[in-house]
Design an enzyme around this catalytic site. Structure first.
Site, PDB file in Angstrom:
ATOM      1  N   GLY A 153       0.395  -1.270  -0.281  1.00 36.63           N
ATOM      2  CA  GLY A 153      -0.175   0.525   0.441  1.00 36.63           C
ATOM      3  C   GLY A 153       0.758   1.107   0.472  1.00 36.63           C
ATOM      4  CB  CYS A 154      -0.186   4.761  -1.232  1.00 41.10           C
ATOM      5  SG  CYS A 154      -1.210   5.013  -0.659  1.00 41.10           S
ATOM      6  CE1 TYR A 155      -1.452   8.374   4.724  1.00 44.37           C
ATOM      7  CE2 TYR A 155      -3.577   6.774   3.493  1.00 44.37           C
ATOM      8  CZ  TYR A 155      -2.519   8.192   3.763  1.00 44.37           C
ATOM      9  OH  TYR A 155      -3.864   9.414   3.891  1.00 44.37           O
TER      10      TYR A 155
END
Length: 350
Positions: A153-155
């Site tokens: 995921g990006c986070y």
């Protein structure tokens, strides 16, 4: 050497079209198929006019049929929502196609944890051990030659790169971590939703999904791997009125006293040979504009003497490093190419 034919499944989202941008200039991957259920039958340039009269723009969008994809492609990028990706991945793997999944379907190794956080049962738990977690700096050897990669995921990408080295070395107290992350609106996807309309986000700033964001178990899993024990953290995501970028500010207590200069030097050593992580000089902190459109993750840190906290700041482009660019880096490793191949873009300025 002949190029590897690649498909982008779910091309009409932001991560899908970012993949098109990167793959169109890749020296080893040939963009051979683009799919979308909603835009099938159209030329890609009719969906995205900025591609007008380009080779990619003239491609026909087809329905996401695994057998059709497998006839011509050796690699598929799944830029589709969780729940849908697992079916496509299972079918493509049976047909001999390597898969990079940009959804959450194979990131979490425990099927029950996945079901709890994503409100849907996992149909293929037998594939979870097979999926390499696609953070090249941490799992490069596992990604090499893999048939299935779960793109992070990006986070978590921004947070894990900032904290895992310090946890591994024992610089960071595992019981006292606060993560404050801010993302541009493209992280919410391209589908029209009231909460991300221009008038809803401009001139405003908000926290969302506090204590319940779906990237939490992913970070929980990877922190535990890095440290060897459970890590206690609070994760607070925020939406800011910009298109691209994530900035994560992590507040930690040190488990042993060490000056910032020593910790920075350790981070430089840890990421030696990792072309896409830049450790900034002491006193310098990253900005989203310094990584826009690239695979870079910039990391800086300062010591707050008053609270005796170490503050670690990391910055990525959520669509490139946080999704599509990282997917291409993983595909490079899957086919034993250089991780940097096709990802040498400099940041966009201004």
């Amino acid at each position: 050497m002949n190029k590897i034919n690649a498909a982008v499944v779910g091309v009409t989202g932001y991560t899908g079209i970012e993949l098109v941008r990167i793959l169109s200039a890749h020296p080893k991957f040939e963009l051979s198929a683009v799919t979308s259920r909603t835009s099938a039958g159209m030329a890609l340039q009719d969906v995205f006019p900025h591609l007008y009269n380009t080779p990619a723009g003239l491609m026909a969008v087809t329905i996401p049929d695994p057998e059709f994809i497998a006839r011509d492609c050796q690699l598929a990028f799944l830029a589709v929502p969780h729940g849908k990706a697992m079916d496509l991945a299972a079918s493509l793997l049976k047909l001999g196609v390597k898969v990079v999944d940009l959804s959450a379907d194979f990131r979490i190794k425990d099927a029950e944890t996945y079901s709890k956080w994503y409100n849907t049962p996992h149909k293929y738990p037998e594939l979870l051990p097979e999926a390499a977690y696609g953070l090249p700096e941490m799992y490069g050897p596992m990604i090499h030659g893999a048939n299935l990669v779960a793109n992070p995921g990006c986070y978590p990408t921004s947070v894990l790169l900032a904290l895992c080295p310090g946890l591994k070395k024992g610089y960071i107290d595992r019981f006292d971590i606060i993560i404050d992350s801010k993302s541009g609106t493209s992280g919410a996807g391209r589908a029209a939703k009231t909460g991300t309309l221009y008038c809803e986000v401009t001139d405003s700033f908000k926290a969302y999904s506090l204590a319940c964001h779906r990237h939490t178990p992913e970070m929980d899993q990877e922190f535990a791997k890095a440290y060897g024990l459970e890590v206690v953290f609070s994760f607070s995501p925020h939406l800011v009125p910009m298109s691209r970028g994530i900035l994560s500010t992590c507040y930690v207590k040190r488990s042993r006293i060490a000056p910032v200069s020593e910790i920075l030097q350790f981070y430089k050593t840890f990421f030696r040979g990792s072309p896409h992580v830049r450790i900034l000089p002491e006193g310098k902190l990253p900005e989203t504009r310094w990584v826009r459109g690239t695979m870079y993750c910039d990391i800086g840190m300062v010591h707050d003497k008053r609270s005796d906290r170490l503050i670690i700041v990391s910055c990525i482009d959520n669509l490139c490093r946080g999704a599509s660019g990282q997917a291409v880096a993983n595909a490079n490793l899957m086919f034993n190419f250089d991780e940097e191949l096709g990802l040498e873009q400099l940041p966009l300025m201004p």
